[in-house]
Every structure is written in structure tokens, then in C-alpha cells.
Design a protein around this motif. Sequence first.
Motif, PDB file in Angstrom:
ATOM      1  N   LEU A 136       0.829  -1.210   0.000  1.00 45.95           N
ATOM      2  CA  LEU A 136       0.000   0.000   0.000  1.00 45.95           C
ATOM      3  C   LEU A 136       0.861   1.257   0.000  1.00 45.95           C
ATOM      4  N   ALA A 137       1.952   1.239   0.775  1.00 42.71           N
ATOM      5  CA  ALA A 137       2.839   2.402   0.827  1.00 42.71           C
ATOM      6  C   ALA A 137       3.455   2.675  -0.534  1.00 42.71           C
ATOM      7  N   THR A 138       3.833   1.605  -1.241  1.00 40.60           N
ATOM      8  CA  THR A 138       4.428   1.763  -2.567  1.00 40.60           C
ATOM      9  C   THR A 138       3.415   2.314  -3.562  1.00 40.60           C
ATOM     10  N   ARG A 139       2.202   1.807  -3.479  1.00 42.01           N
ATOM     11  CA  ARG A 139       1.166   2.270  -4.404  1.00 42.01           C
ATOM     12  C   ARG A 139       0.836   3.747  -4.200  1.00 42.01           C
ATOM     13  N   MET A 140       0.857   4.177  -2.934  1.00 43.32           N
ATOM     14  CA  MET A 140       0.475   5.554  -2.634  1.00 43.32           C
ATOM     15  C   MET A 140       1.621   6.534  -2.845  1.00 43.32           C
ATOM     16  N   SER A 141       2.852   6.049  -2.825  1.00 48.66           N
ATOM     17  CA  SER A 141       4.000   6.961  -2.891  1.00 48.66           C
ATOM     18  C   SER A 141       4.074   7.725  -4.206  1.00 48.66           C
ATOM     19  N   GLY A 142       3.540   7.132  -5.283  1.00 50.64           N
ATOM     20  CA  GLY A 142       3.634   7.801  -6.566  1.00 50.64           C
ATOM     21  C   GLY A 142       2.402   8.584  -6.957  1.00 50.64           C
ATOM     22  N   LYS A 143       1.464   8.712  -6.035  1.00 52.50           N
ATOM     23  CA  LYS A 143       0.213   9.396  -6.367  1.00 52.50           C
ATOM     24  C   LYS A 143       0.200  10.814  -5.810  1.00 52.50           C
ATOM     25  N   ASN A 144      -0.332  11.734  -6.593  1.00 52.59           N
ATOM     26  CA  ASN A 144      -0.523  13.106  -6.137  1.00 52.59           C
ATOM     27  C   ASN A 144      -1.934  13.238  -5.573  1.00 52.59           C
ATOM     28  N   ILE A 145      -2.022  13.478  -4.283  1.00 51.39           N
ATOM     29  CA  ILE A 145      -3.316  13.556  -3.615  1.00 51.39           C
ATOM     30  C   ILE A 145      -3.594  15.010  -3.245  1.00 51.39           C
ATOM     31  N   SER A 146      -4.753  15.501  -3.645  1.00 52.75           N
ATOM     32  CA  SER A 146      -5.087  16.898  -3.414  1.00 52.75           C
ATOM     33  C   SER A 146      -5.488  17.184  -1.976  1.00 52.75           C
ATOM     34  N   PHE A 147      -5.809  16.142  -1.248  1.00 53.00           N
ATOM     35  CA  PHE A 147      -6.183  16.352   0.151  1.00 53.00           C
ATOM     36  C   PHE A 147      -5.631  15.203   0.988  1.00 53.00           C
ATOM     37  N   LYS A 148      -5.504  15.456   2.253  1.00 53.80           N
ATOM     38  CA  LYS A 148      -5.059  14.426   3.180  1.00 53.80           C
ATOM     39  C   LYS A 148      -6.199  14.092   4.130  1.00 53.80           C
TER      40      LYS A 148
END
Length: 252
Positions: free
Chosen positions: A229-241
Motif C-alpha cells: 500500500l505504501a508503494t502504491r500511494m508513494s507515486g500518487k498526487n493527492i489533493s487532500f489528506k
Amino acid sequence: MSPSYSGMCVTRRCLSGSFLLLVMIVMWLGKKSSHCVDAATPTVNVGNISLVEDASLFRIYYGQTFKVIKNGVDGKSYLLIQNNSRMAIRTKYCTQRIKSFVIPLSAYALDTASFLAIPVSFFELLGLLGTCKGFTSAAVASKCLVQLYDAGGVKMVNRSDSQQLSQFQAFFTGNTDQTQACNIANFLPSAEDYPLQRAEWIKYVGVFANLEVRANQVYDAVKENYMCLATRMSGKNISFKPVVAWMAYDNN
């Protein structure tokens, strides 16, 4: 209850010499496990070993008929002696630096009442609720443990009553201010800095029950899923947290 790991991000499942000297080496150096063999002492099969990979506050060392946990939470060393060894009959430690337990535990209790309550899930994932015989509060998330309590298999105990606690082989607590009786085992995964370090404390529980193989499997599955999950999320640009809030419910 047997936990299931389906639906995860990934599908591949991936003595010799003086005994006292050995304990002193483990306590003071804390660098290497002992695999020496005492010819007069039969080897006891512990099933397997657990190696601490990520957690920083405990270490595990192995002998032929015993294990040693070096606990960074309370600064003590726990000598875990196999119940079918001669050591279990003749050896007992309870000092400021070391205390001993006979394993596998057949009757333990959990401190579930304090702010630093024991995470019951660690014991449940290892199938150890059957040997839990006491707790300090029924306000737990484990339905299985509550059912055991309702059926009379688990009793309510007062963590301040040393006489009540003495009936158990071990009392696991996250409250380091608890009077440190001989059977107190301090268990505080939340003191670690990172999630994987906290999750690895399941290996700490496993050594008390000779369930290293099971503990390793659970931790490996958790770590594999976490890293995926950490790897999948590391390359994504998320507009909100997302905002995470801690909540508690009291039906009184």
C-alpha cells in the motif's frame, strides 16, 4: 478463531558452560543469541525462532531450553524457560534486572483497563484467548474475549491487587507504573515510533507460547500488505489528506 488475510493488496504469501554466565552475557551485551549445547541438557523443540527486524524496543535470544527477551520498555530481561526442561523446576529469577517465566503460558491475564490497554488482537491472532484467564476491563473490542468472560472462562481482576494477579503465570500490562511483581510482563507496542515496529510486537507475544512460526506468518503478511500500500500511494498526487480522529464509545 483463525484470521484470514484474503483481500490483501498482493496475493503471494510470500548451554554450554554456566547458565548464569549466558544470562549475564545476554543482559549486558545484548548482541548475539546463544546456540551452545549442554550435553547434559536435552534439546527442547521450540518450533522455530523469531528475528526482530523492525521493532526497536525488544530483542529475542535463544538457548536450547530457554529464550530471553530483552525489553527496552522496562529495561529488564525476561528468561522464558521451557516447561519440560529441568530448568523449569530448579530455576527462578525475580530481580531488578531479570525475571523468569515458565512457558508456554497456560494461564495469563491482560490489563485492558488503562489508557495504555493491552491490544487484545495480538493474542487473538495467535489463537491464545483460550489461555487468557483474566482481564481488568470488559470494555474490549474482542467479541471472542467478551464471550469467554460471559461464559465464566475469564475473570475480572483488579490490577492493583497483587494477590489476585499472583494466580496468573503472567500479567501483561502497558502501564510501566504498575508495581513490578515477578509475573508482570510489560507490553507496550505503542511506545514504538512507526506502525511496522508496533505490529512486530506480535513476535514478543509469540515467544511466550512457542508460536514463533505463527507470529512470523502474521507479521510477514501485515508487513507485505503495508509495504504494498505504501508503494502504491508513494507515486500518487493527492489533493487532500484524510483527517484521522481517535474516538471512544461508552454506552453508560
